[in-house]
Each structure stands twice: as C-alpha cells, then as structure tokens.
Design a protein around this motif. Structure first.
Motif, PDB file in Angstrom:
ATOM      1  N   CYS A  55      -2.650  -6.782  -3.402  1.00 54.52           N
ATOM      2  CA  CYS A  55      -3.403  -5.906  -4.020  1.00 54.52           C
ATOM      3  C   CYS A  55      -4.974  -6.166  -4.200  1.00 54.52           C
ATOM      4  O   CYS A  55      -5.696  -5.502  -3.982  1.00 54.52           O
TER       5      CYS A  55
ATOM      6  N   ARG B  41       2.118  -4.297 -11.254  1.00 54.04           N
ATOM      7  CA  ARG B  41       2.392  -5.302 -10.246  1.00 54.04           C
ATOM      8  C   ARG B  41       3.943  -5.669 -10.627  1.00 54.04           C
ATOM      9  O   ARG B  41       4.551  -6.172  -9.533  1.00 54.04           O
TER      10      ARG B  41
ATOM     11  N   TRP C 198      -2.309   0.195 -10.317  1.00 56.53           N
ATOM     12  CA  TRP C 198      -3.050   0.448  -9.216  1.00 56.53           C
ATOM     13  C   TRP C 198      -2.847   1.725  -8.708  1.00 56.53           C
ATOM     14  O   TRP C 198      -1.905   2.356  -8.815  1.00 56.53           O
TER      15      TRP C 198
ATOM     16  N   TYR D 229       0.862  -1.155  -0.129  1.00 54.32           N
ATOM     17  CA  TYR D 229       0.039  -0.123   0.020  1.00 54.32           C
ATOM     18  C   TYR D 229       0.990   1.094   0.070  1.00 54.32           C
ATOM     19  O   TYR D 229       0.557   2.230  -0.756  1.00 54.32           O
TER      20      TYR D 229
END
Length: 84
Positions: free
Chosen positions: A54, A36, A75, A26
């Motif tokens: 994730c 990733r 992300w 995070y």
C-alpha cells in the motif's frame, strides 16, 4: 581539482513476486476492499506485506489513505473522487 559526480544509482529492481503482489493489492482496492486486515485476508498475505504494498502504491499515486467510518485508515483508488 575538478570533482566528477556520478549519478545516484537506484536500488535493486523489485522481484516479480513483489510486483505481482502490489498489483493484486491494487486490484482488491479497486474492487472495494479497503482495510489492511481485509486486504490481508483477501490476498492471503500478512498485514506487514500488505502495508508495504500500500505504501508503494501510495508513493506511485495509485491509491490514497482515507478515514473509514469507524475512524480507522482505509485505502481507496486515487481517482479524484471523494473518499468512501
């Protein structure tokens, strides 16, 4: 005959290492690391472990998936701002 219902037990608690890994992932996402592969390289974990972290963070509502500039999934922190 009266049937009693038992509350469903939650699964076993996550090990402290997994909780620490999720938090580290995070923090990397909050700092701007988004793919990733980049997260795996920055954290030292394999891509599968990063993916699981994730997905847990996404289920908790802390991060979200976005479409990156090259069409791959990236992300981002789920803070209500537009995807990068």
């Amino acid at each position: 005959m009266q049937q009693t219902t038992t509350p469903r037990r939650v699964g076993r608690p996550r090990p402290p290492q997994v909780i620490a890994r999720d938090e580290a992932i995070y923090q990397l996402i909050a700092q701007g690391t988004d793919s990733r592969s980049a997260l795996a390289a920055a954290s030292g974990h394999d891509r599968d472990a990063v993916y699981l972290s994730c997905k847990r963070l996404q289920a908790e509502g802390r991060i979200r998936q976005c479409l990156g500039s090259n069409g791959a999934v990236v992300w981002s922190v789920a803070d209500g701002t537009p995807c990068p």
